[in-house]
Design an enzyme around this catalytic site. Sequence first.
Site, PDB file in Angstrom:
ATOM      1  N   TYR A 102      47.616  86.688  -5.968  1.00 35.25           N
ATOM      2  CA  TYR A 102      47.382  85.245  -5.997  1.00 35.25           C
ATOM      3  C   TYR A 102      45.903  84.951  -5.772  1.00 35.25           C
ATOM      4  CZ  TYR A 102      47.482  80.319  -4.719  1.00 35.25           C
ATOM      5  OH  TYR A 102      47.246  78.968  -4.694  1.00 35.25           O
ATOM      6  N   GLU A 190      43.722  77.839 -10.318  1.00 39.21           N
ATOM      7  CA  GLU A 190      44.636  78.824  -9.722  1.00 39.21           C
ATOM      8  C   GLU A 190      45.078  79.863 -10.743  1.00 39.21           C
ATOM      9  OE1 GLU A 190      48.233  77.761  -6.971  1.00 39.21           O
ATOM     10  OE2 GLU A 190      49.042  78.091  -8.970  1.00 39.21           O
TER      11      GLU A 190
END
Length: 379
Positions: A102, A190
């Site tokens: 992530y 992201e």
Amino acid sequence: MKVHEYQAKAFFASYQLPVDHSILCRTADEAVAAFRQLGTEKAVVKAQVHTGGRGKAGGVKVATGEEQVRQYASQILGMNIKGFTVDRVLVGEAVDIASEFYVSILIDRKSKSPLLMLSREGGMDIEQVARETPEKIEKIAIDPLVGMTDYLAREAAFKLFDDMQLVKQAVPVFKNLYRLFVEKDASLAEINPLVVTKDGRLKAIDAKMTFDNNALYRHPDVFELFEPTDDERKEQEAKDKGFSYVNLGGTIGCMVNGAGLAMATMDMIKLYGGDPANFLDIGGSSNPEKIVEAMKLLLSDKHVKVVLINIFGGITRCDDVAQGLIEAFRLIKTDVPIVIRLTGTNEAEGRKLLEGTHFTVGTSMADAGHKAVELAGKL
Ligand code: GDP
Ligand code: MN
């Protein structure tokens, strides 16, 4: 402002971030044609909607062969994911994933700076990781005056990877992601997941970006991607008319002059146990045309059961406002009860004008708030 994955991936590509070739499709036939064009053995078919969690909702499928691509594309197109209907799918080369990470950059109010967030436990369960094991998410504040330097990018890379080959690949990913974030005035960039493929390469297989609405004026390339929801469309129309309007989903419509008074009015409604349908600041003057426009806006919201008008007459006198309201409501036909509270210059005269009309008049802000909540409760 949100954009779709395929749009975010286009920004990623223009900043040399590692994204795979993928093709946007609106029909199952187009998906099959895209699959042929990719020429790969396997393809991933992904719903394009302004919400996350597509994988868990069945909106991301890896297909082998034409028939499966057609089958998944037909299944996903038209699917409803968290209130969004899928009208586009992205067909891309399927990647053989070894592990998922992530990475994101967002604006952090606490450190008053961009924040790089990293986790070795990327993928579809990142929310659960954040909730249950927050220590597995690394946070690095980036001084905006210094930016993402090489040493900072390397420090970040070592937090995710032990293998030097991967560290080397990750450094430009962080640097380019940060440059994209800053140059496009994003509020979020992201990559979840950033994957390591079975042959040891880093790939951004998902991309998410949101942009600061207040900076859109200097990014026409971003603004042209704006796909407003019904609520956002309404807010934009209100803005064009000189109102500041935010839909809040409750039952008591509010029409107020001045942002501070509008906030106080919403608090008052809450205090008496009601739910404001909106924030609406109609601005300084309260001429009948403006009131008519504002009422149309409020009444187009089907949840509104009562309208509370709370006006402070400073330069505009309350008797003028009352006259304006009476004129305006000659043009508007509605069964929705209207509660009015006027205060300021000539308020007594204003209230007198409203006597004997079908309006419910509040003598104070508390009284008006109370009456509005009571009426909404009865309906
Ligand atoms: P999200 O659920 O909306 O965040 O959608 P993602 O694009 O992140 O996809 C969800 C999950 O699908 C990922 O975490 C991967 O596990 C899987 N996935 C996505 N693309 C591929 C791919 O090309 N190959 C494989 N094997 N899995 C993929
Ligand atoms: Mn994702």
